[in-house]
Design a protein around this motif. Structure first.
Motif, PDB file in Angstrom:
ATOM      1  N   LEU A   9      10.212  -7.450  -4.882  1.00 37.54           N
ATOM      2  CA  LEU A   9       9.203  -7.043  -3.906  1.00 37.54           C
ATOM      3  C   LEU A   9       8.367  -8.252  -3.479  1.00 37.54           C
ATOM      4  CD1 LEU A   9       8.010  -3.749  -5.658  1.00 37.54           C
ATOM      5  CD2 LEU A   9       9.543  -3.935  -3.688  1.00 37.54           C
ATOM      6  N   PRO A  10       7.855  -8.253  -2.249  1.00 38.42           N
ATOM      7  CA  PRO A  10       7.077  -9.390  -1.750  1.00 38.42           C
ATOM      8  C   PRO A  10       5.621  -9.402  -2.238  1.00 38.42           C
ATOM      9  CG  PRO A  10       7.253  -7.713  -0.043  1.00 38.42           C
ATOM     10  CD  PRO A  10       8.065  -7.226  -1.203  1.00 38.42           C
ATOM     11  N   PHE A  11       5.333  -8.632  -3.305  1.00 42.79           N
ATOM     12  CA  PHE A  11       3.973  -8.598  -3.841  1.00 42.79           C
ATOM     13  C   PHE A  11       4.062  -8.332  -5.346  1.00 42.79           C
ATOM     14  CE2 PHE A  11       5.095  -4.752  -1.425  1.00 42.79           C
ATOM     15  CZ  PHE A  11       5.221  -3.814  -2.440  1.00 42.79           C
ATOM     16  N   HIS A  12       3.026  -8.720  -6.088  1.00 43.06           N
ATOM     17  CA  HIS A  12       2.999  -8.577  -7.545  1.00 43.06           C
ATOM     18  C   HIS A  12       2.244  -7.328  -8.002  1.00 43.06           C
ATOM     19  CE1 HIS A  12       4.832 -12.476  -8.029  1.00 43.06           C
ATOM     20  NE2 HIS A  12       3.887 -13.026  -7.267  1.00 43.06           N
ATOM     21  N   GLU A  13       1.503  -6.735  -7.095  1.00 42.91           N
ATOM     22  CA  GLU A  13       0.814  -5.488  -7.387  1.00 42.91           C
ATOM     23  C   GLU A  13       0.737  -4.654  -6.115  1.00 42.91           C
ATOM     24  OE1 GLU A  13      -2.995  -6.808  -8.853  1.00 42.91           O
ATOM     25  OE2 GLU A  13      -3.857  -6.838  -6.822  1.00 42.91           O
ATOM     26  N   PHE A  14       0.558  -3.373  -6.270  1.00 43.40           N
ATOM     27  CA  PHE A  14       0.439  -2.520  -5.081  1.00 43.40           C
ATOM     28  C   PHE A  14      -0.697  -1.522  -5.284  1.00 43.40           C
ATOM     29  CE2 PHE A  14       3.557  -0.540  -7.866  1.00 43.40           C
ATOM     30  CZ  PHE A  14       3.254   0.820  -7.834  1.00 43.40           C
ATOM     31  N   HIS A  15      -1.192  -1.003  -4.176  1.00 40.91           N
ATOM     32  CA  HIS A  15      -2.326  -0.086  -4.173  1.00 40.91           C
ATOM     33  C   HIS A  15      -1.849   1.326  -3.872  1.00 40.91           C
ATOM     34  CE1 HIS A  15      -5.552  -3.258  -4.034  1.00 40.91           C
ATOM     35  NE2 HIS A  15      -4.475  -3.961  -3.722  1.00 40.91           N
ATOM     36  N   ILE A  16      -2.211   2.255  -4.753  1.00 43.97           N
ATOM     37  CA  ILE A  16      -1.942   3.668  -4.501  1.00 43.97           C
ATOM     38  C   ILE A  16      -3.155   4.259  -3.791  1.00 43.97           C
ATOM     39  CG2 ILE A  16      -1.561   5.937  -5.546  1.00 43.97           C
ATOM     40  CD1 ILE A  16      -0.162   4.558  -7.867  1.00 43.97           C
ATOM     41  N   GLN A  17      -2.909   4.933  -2.693  1.00 40.50           N
ATOM     42  CA  GLN A  17      -3.971   5.643  -1.968  1.00 40.50           C
ATOM     43  C   GLN A  17      -3.559   7.110  -1.865  1.00 40.50           C
ATOM     44  OE1 GLN A  17      -4.638   3.676   1.793  1.00 40.50           O
ATOM     45  NE2 GLN A  17      -5.578   1.878   0.851  1.00 40.50           N
ATOM     46  N   GLY A  18      -4.359   7.980  -2.471  1.00 42.18           N
ATOM     47  CA  GLY A  18      -4.020   9.398  -2.501  1.00 42.18           C
ATOM     48  C   GLY A  18      -4.072  10.070  -1.145  1.00 42.18           C
ATOM     49  N   VAL A  19      -3.141  11.001  -0.930  1.00 40.70           N
ATOM     50  CA  VAL A  19      -3.086  11.783   0.302  1.00 40.70           C
ATOM     51  C   VAL A  19      -3.364  13.263   0.005  1.00 40.70           C
ATOM     52  CG1 VAL A  19      -1.619  12.536   2.203  1.00 40.70           C
ATOM     53  CG2 VAL A  19      -1.483  10.164   1.380  1.00 40.70           C
TER      54      VAL A  19
ATOM     55  N   VAL B  37       0.862  -1.187   0.000  1.00 39.68           N
ATOM     56  CA  VAL B  37       0.000   0.000   0.000  1.00 39.68           C
ATOM     57  C   VAL B  37       0.898   1.236   0.000  1.00 39.68           C
ATOM     58  CG1 VAL B  37      -1.738   1.337   1.216  1.00 39.68           C
ATOM     59  CG2 VAL B  37      -1.869  -1.173   1.211  1.00 39.68           C
ATOM     60  N   LEU B  38       0.735   2.068  -1.011  1.00 38.94           N
ATOM     61  CA  LEU B  38       1.543   3.280  -1.144  1.00 38.94           C
ATOM     62  C   LEU B  38       0.674   4.509  -0.883  1.00 38.94           C
ATOM     63  CD1 LEU B  38       4.199   4.708  -1.907  1.00 38.94           C
ATOM     64  CD2 LEU B  38       3.440   4.654  -4.292  1.00 38.94           C
ATOM     65  N   LYS B  39       0.920   5.182   0.237  1.00 35.41           N
ATOM     66  CA  LYS B  39       0.236   6.432   0.555  1.00 35.41           C
ATOM     67  C   LYS B  39       0.939   7.548  -0.224  1.00 35.41           C
ATOM     68  CE  LYS B  39      -2.365   4.777   4.017  1.00 35.41           C
ATOM     69  NZ  LYS B  39      -3.843   4.819   4.065  1.00 35.41           N
ATOM     70  N   ASP B  40       0.299   7.985  -1.289  1.00 35.67           N
ATOM     71  CA  ASP B  40       0.982   8.901  -2.218  1.00 35.67           C
ATOM     72  C   ASP B  40       0.436  10.322  -2.108  1.00 35.67           C
ATOM     73  OD1 ASP B  40       2.110  10.215  -4.488  1.00 35.67           O
ATOM     74  OD2 ASP B  40       2.419   8.255  -5.418  1.00 35.67           O
ATOM     75  N   PRO B  41       1.301  11.287  -1.748  1.00 33.90           N
ATOM     76  CA  PRO B  41       0.860  12.683  -1.602  1.00 33.90           C
ATOM     77  C   PRO B  41       0.600  13.381  -2.930  1.00 33.90           C
ATOM     78  CG  PRO B  41       3.229  12.545  -1.275  1.00 33.90           C
ATOM     79  CD  PRO B  41       2.731  11.123  -1.412  1.00 33.90           C
ATOM     80  N   CYS B  42       1.009  12.767  -4.045  1.00 34.47           N
ATOM     81  CA  CYS B  42       0.836  13.403  -5.357  1.00 34.47           C
ATOM     82  C   CYS B  42      -0.512  13.087  -5.997  1.00 34.47           C
ATOM     83  CB  CYS B  42       1.968  12.984  -6.297  1.00 34.47           C
ATOM     84  SG  CYS B  42       3.618  13.520  -5.743  1.00 34.47           S
ATOM     85  N   PHE B  43      -1.342  12.299  -5.314  1.00 31.72           N
ATOM     86  CA  PHE B  43      -2.692  12.010  -5.789  1.00 31.72           C
ATOM     87  C   PHE B  43      -3.697  12.539  -4.772  1.00 31.72           C
ATOM     88  CE2 PHE B  43      -0.081   8.896  -7.975  1.00 31.72           C
ATOM     89  CZ  PHE B  43      -0.598   8.913  -9.274  1.00 31.72           C
TER      90      PHE B  43
END
Length: 510
Positions: free
Chosen positions: A310-320, A278-284
């Motif tokens: 990486l230990p995963f094949h996909e990741f989730h972007i969550q906008g901040v 899970v990537l908490k992204d400030p640019c979204f």
């Protein structure tokens, strides 16, 4: 004896005055006729055409240019007459869909057949220039890149135009052609004429504009720097002789620093610090979510330096939705820790002191225009607007821009902050020099970009004079006609007065 002298004097005066009046009337009539004929002489209508396809990383556009045929070599007055955006992604995405390229080009090429008179088809040159998207593909697989160009060449050769080739242009060429386009359209090369049609004397070189180009995969900066002796980085220096003037320009293309590839770089950098996917992204925007495949993230050569298991094949972007945090994240893409020259941009690339005004086009313009930031406002005001936009929740953004495709809409926050970061921290613009940046979409109906400069160069169409036009403006034409008419009337009235009242006239003369 005195009467005889008076008679001779009167006769002498009469002869000279009549000669002057006659000459003046003839000159006034000649001037009236000359001005009238010159102003109403029909301008040449025969035209020539040229076609350039801009094969960028995210899309391809076709531009049709037109110029007076009679003046091809001495004026080359070129302007854009048509633009056609080809539906679909950039041509590099057709590496495994070669059979679809013919249909990909069909609609716009058919449009070119309609716009250009059929009698001109065989004389109309067609060029395709591929930019950073294909440069990246060539780095990955040169064979596939060549196959794409081969299929494009076969397809374009099947049309009734004069196909001149499809090639991948270098970043240096892209920057230089963009610089030529901007200054051509801004009339910074042309020798100006005075009102009676003679070229101004002396050698006068106007100050040129710099060119700032931003695409999906690369960005270019090109300008005439302050005189450098010696040149610190010869690879970034080009010499041109245009319109009798010599120009030494600085140009550099930063591959992987177009807005799309910069976003991939940022995501690849940021995902290194996550362990749960899970990537908490400030640019979204706050409330925005997207799922990204790791395989897609590392597909481009631009992210190879960040690649890791990486230990995963996909990741989730969550906008901040945080301007400051996004800005700090983007700055990490620019390595400013070393500089082998007196002054650098980033990543150890030489950049001389900025000089003069700059035209910022392509994605620079499209993004800033969407954000309503192309008008002249202070840098602080631009920052405040960007901060407000990025902090607006995603649901509100979607409601406010209902007609914009979600993927594009979601990336305007990143793209806007990236542009500010690139211009300020990457290219060393400041709050005081920000006013020298002019965001340009079109100039007199022609798109700002590298394609016009490319065609001008390949067809030797660089002009030396002003475009063919009426000799006089309407106001000047009216003024001259009235002036010469008044002179003619004055001459006639004077002559009539002399001949109808000769005695009184000659008494006054003596």
């Amino acid at each position: 004896m005195e009467d005889r002298k008076d008679f001779e004097f009167k006769r002498f005066c009469r002869k000279n005055i009549l000669a002057i009046l006659g000459f003046s009337s003839i000159m006034a009539v000649v001037a009236l006729i000359a001005v009238g004929i010159s102003q109403h002489k029909p301008l040449p209508e025969n035209a020539k055409y040229g076609i350039v396809l801009d094969a960028g990383s995210s899309h391809t556009s076709m531009y049709i240019y037109k110029w007076p045929a009679e003046k091809m070599n001495d004026t080359g007055v070129v302007h854009q007459t048509e633009e056609c955006k080809i539906q679909g992604p950039g041509i590099s995405k057709y590496a495994h869909k070669l059979d679809e390229i013919e249909n990909y080009l069909y609609e716009c090429m058919e449009r070119a057949k309609e716009v250009i008179p059929s009698s001109q088809h065989s004389e109309t040159p067609v060029y395709l220039g591929a930019t950073a998207g294909m440069r990246l593909l060539r780095m990955e697989n040169e064979g596939i890149a060549d196959k794409i160009l081969d299929v494009i060449s076969t397809t374009l050769s099947s049309y009734p135009f004069d196909f001149q080739g499809a090639r991948i242009i270098t970043g240096q060429e892209e920057g230089a052609y963009g610089w030529i386009t901007i200054n051509y359209l801004m009339e910074k090369f042309i020798k100006k004429s005075n009102w009676y049609g003679l070229l101004a004397q002396g050698s006068y070189q106007q100050e040129t504009y710099g060119a700032l180009d931003l695409g999906g995969a690369s960005t270019q900066i090109t300008f005439v720097p302050p005189k450098m002796e010696p040149v610190e980085s010869p690879d970034n220096s080009l010499q041109f002789r245009l319109y009798g003037q010599d120009y030494t320009i600085y140009t550099h293309s930063f591959l992987c620093y177009g807005k799309d590839q910069a976003l991939w770089q940022k995501l690849a950098k940021d995902i290194e610090d996550t362990s749960n996917g899970v990537l908490k992204d400030p640019c979204f925007h706050f409330g925005y979510e997207r799922v990204v495949n790791v395989s897609d993230l590392y597909k481009t050569p631009c992210t190879k330096r960040f690649e890791k298991t990486l230990p995963f094949h996909e990741f989730h972007i969550q906008g901040v939705g945080n301007y400051q945090q996004c800005h700090q994240s983007i700055l990490q893409l620019f390595n400013t820790s070393y500089c082998p020259y007196s002054q650098c941009a980033f990543n150890g690339i030489f950049l001389p002191p900025l000089q003069g005004d700059f035209g910022a086009f392509s994605a620079f313009y499209f993004v800033m225009n969407f954000l309503n930031l192309t008008s002249k406002s202070s840098l602080e005001n631009v920052r405040q607007k960007m901060e407000s936009f990025c902090s607006t929740p995603w649901e509100e953004i979607k409601t406010s821009f209902d007609g914009v495709k979600g993927k594009y809409l979601s990336e305007y926050c990143f793209s806007g902050i990236y542009i500010l970061s690139l211009l300020l921290q990457g290219y060393n613009f400041t709050a005081s020099s920000w006013k020298n940046i002019h965001f340009m979409g079109k100039i007199d109906g022609s798109d700002a970009g590298w394609t016009l400069g490319y065609m001008l160069n390949l067809t030797n169409m660089i002009p030396a004079e002003y475009p063919v036009s009426k000799p006089f403006s309407h106001s000047t034409y009216v003024f001259l006609m009235v002036l010469f008419s008044l002179i003619l009337v004055a001459v006639i009235v004077t002559a009539l007065f002399i001949f109808h009242k000769p005695s009184s006239f000659w008494k006054e003369m003596i």
